[in-house]
Design a protein around this motif. Sequence first.
Motif, PDB file in Angstrom:
ATOM      1  N   GLN A  86      -9.908  13.676 -15.795  1.00  0.00           N
ATOM      2  CA  GLN A  86      -8.605  13.084 -16.067  1.00  0.00           C
ATOM      3  C   GLN A  86      -8.855  11.825 -16.895  1.00  0.00           C
ATOM      4  OE1 GLN A  86      -5.496  14.123 -15.424  1.00  0.00           O
ATOM      5  NE2 GLN A  86      -4.724  12.337 -16.514  1.00  0.00           N
ATOM      6  N   LEU A 139     -17.368   5.987 -14.923  1.00  0.00           N
ATOM      7  CA  LEU A 139     -18.455   5.548 -14.050  1.00  0.00           C
ATOM      8  C   LEU A 139     -19.291   4.500 -14.785  1.00  0.00           C
ATOM      9  CD1 LEU A 139     -19.667   8.965 -12.613  1.00  0.00           C
ATOM     10  CD2 LEU A 139     -18.602   7.110 -11.313  1.00  0.00           C
ATOM     11  N   ASP A 162     -22.268  11.408 -11.334  1.00  0.00           N
ATOM     12  CA  ASP A 162     -22.131  12.642 -12.103  1.00  0.00           C
ATOM     13  C   ASP A 162     -23.475  13.253 -12.484  1.00  0.00           C
ATOM     14  OD1 ASP A 162     -23.004  10.836 -13.959  1.00  0.00           O
ATOM     15  OD2 ASP A 162     -21.422  11.210 -15.436  1.00  0.00           O
ATOM     16  N   LYS A 204      -9.535  14.866  -7.904  1.00  0.00           N
ATOM     17  CA  LYS A 204     -10.692  14.586  -7.056  1.00  0.00           C
ATOM     18  C   LYS A 204     -11.566  13.507  -7.671  1.00  0.00           C
ATOM     19  CE  LYS A 204     -14.713  16.776  -4.905  1.00  0.00           C
ATOM     20  NZ  LYS A 204     -15.486  18.046  -4.750  1.00  0.00           N
ATOM     21  N   LYS A 205     -12.005  12.562  -6.841  1.00  0.00           N
ATOM     22  CA  LYS A 205     -12.867  11.484  -7.314  1.00  0.00           C
ATOM     23  C   LYS A 205     -14.322  11.944  -7.326  1.00  0.00           C
ATOM     24  CE  LYS A 205      -9.985   7.814  -5.281  1.00  0.00           C
ATOM     25  NZ  LYS A 205      -9.144   8.681  -4.408  1.00  0.00           N
ATOM     26  N   HIS A 206     -15.073  11.480  -8.318  1.00  0.00           N
ATOM     27  CA  HIS A 206     -16.506  11.718  -8.409  1.00  0.00           C
ATOM     28  C   HIS A 206     -17.190  10.361  -8.521  1.00  0.00           C
ATOM     29  CE1 HIS A 206     -16.130  16.126  -9.105  1.00  0.00           C
ATOM     30  NE2 HIS A 206     -14.969  15.760  -9.621  1.00  0.00           N
ATOM     31  N   TYR A 207     -18.086  10.067  -7.567  1.00  0.00           N
ATOM     32  CA  TYR A 207     -18.729   8.756  -7.509  1.00  0.00           C
ATOM     33  C   TYR A 207     -20.083   8.737  -8.203  1.00  0.00           C
ATOM     34  CZ  TYR A 207     -15.015   7.846  -4.199  1.00  0.00           C
ATOM     35  OH  TYR A 207     -13.767   7.702  -3.625  1.00  0.00           O
ATOM     36  N   PHE A 209     -15.693   5.177  -9.837  1.00  0.00           N
ATOM     37  CA  PHE A 209     -15.512   6.623  -9.731  1.00  0.00           C
ATOM     38  C   PHE A 209     -14.781   7.108 -10.971  1.00  0.00           C
ATOM     39  CE2 PHE A 209     -11.703   4.825  -7.792  1.00  0.00           C
ATOM     40  CZ  PHE A 209     -10.681   5.562  -8.378  1.00  0.00           C
ATOM     41  N   THR A 210     -14.910   8.393 -11.228  1.00  0.00           N
ATOM     42  CA  THR A 210     -14.124   9.044 -12.259  1.00  0.00           C
ATOM     43  C   THR A 210     -13.370  10.189 -11.594  1.00  0.00           C
ATOM     44  OG1 THR A 210     -14.220   9.896 -14.530  1.00  0.00           O
ATOM     45  CG2 THR A 210     -15.914  10.681 -12.988  1.00  0.00           C
ATOM     46  N   ARG A 211     -12.291  10.622 -12.196  1.00  0.00           N
ATOM     47  CA  ARG A 211     -11.409  11.598 -11.537  1.00  0.00           C
ATOM     48  C   ARG A 211     -11.272  12.848 -12.403  1.00  0.00           C
ATOM     49  NH1 ARG A 211      -7.532  10.275  -7.620  1.00  0.00           N
ATOM     50  NH2 ARG A 211      -7.589   8.064  -8.231  1.00  0.00           N
ATOM     51  N   ASP A 212     -11.300  14.019 -11.741  1.00  0.00           N
ATOM     52  CA  ASP A 212     -11.124  15.248 -12.504  1.00  0.00           C
ATOM     53  C   ASP A 212      -9.639  15.597 -12.621  1.00  0.00           C
ATOM     54  OD1 ASP A 212     -10.325  16.527 -10.124  1.00  0.00           O
ATOM     55  OD2 ASP A 212     -12.346  17.278  -9.717  1.00  0.00           O
ATOM     56  N   ASN A 248     -14.479   9.316 -18.637  1.00  0.00           N
ATOM     57  CA  ASN A 248     -15.476   9.163 -17.578  1.00  0.00           C
ATOM     58  C   ASN A 248     -15.813   7.675 -17.478  1.00  0.00           C
ATOM     59  OD1 ASN A 248     -17.800   8.992 -15.999  1.00  0.00           O
ATOM     60  ND2 ASN A 248     -18.699  10.862 -16.826  1.00  0.00           N
TER      61      ASN A 248
END
Length: 276
Positions: A19, A24, A194, A189-192, A182-185, A22
Amino acid sequence: MPVNPPKPKSPKDIKIQLQGFNNLTKSLSFNIYDICYAKTDKHTQRYIEYIDEAYDAERLTQILTDVADIIGANILNIARQDYEPQGASVTMLISEEPISSEALSNTMAPGPLPDAIVAHLDKSHLTVHTYPESHPDNGISTFRVDIDVSTCGRISPLKALNYLIHCFDSDIVTMDYRVRGFTRDKKGKKHYIDHKINSIQNYIAKDTKSKYQMIDVNVYQENIFHTKMMLSDFDLDNYLFDEKATDFTKSEREKIKKQVQHEMLEIFYSQNLQNL
């Protein structure tokens, strides 16, 4: 002793739609130390002058420019300064260089030197500061370099690690790597993080690792990774400035060796040890 809790399952490199950007933040901070024995006050002064000239702001600017090339960055701004009586600093603001997604890589493998890598970087910065100093009465001098490589986006600044270690006479290296935010898809959903990582050591070339004693302290659940390195082999000639080991008596050589090794151990373990 290394403090390594059970390793959680690390995500694969993100290959899903995000989303937006990126965002991070991946930060590599490390200190590099060069240790030297200078016999007299005059030798000490010449050593500091030599270091100050060898690693002045112009040379440091070139090193950071090479780092920018390694990670595929455009340099937006450079601020640099030589200090009196000694020391220098350089700060670069950088932005991403357009590169196809096929060139992106976060794999746990040593990063090659600048003539062999193409990578990707988003808006961030590179900084380097130098600190020459000397012991007041025992002939030991140290040269410390503090370097920060901070990136936003998919690539890890660890890809520049091998080049930076080889740029300096690295007797001791202390490294910290952290992924923040974090980045979000597209699904929210959050991704802390990658990319997979279980140690900074995975990004250091095998021939380099073979020369150093190394320890890790990693906090996987917080995406914090710490590695220390100290040269294993000791050749006194490599630690003498304007002198050779044969210029000293056997007892003098042994005393100097103990002083230099004592200094290295104190720096490596970050504590003052019992006097020799």
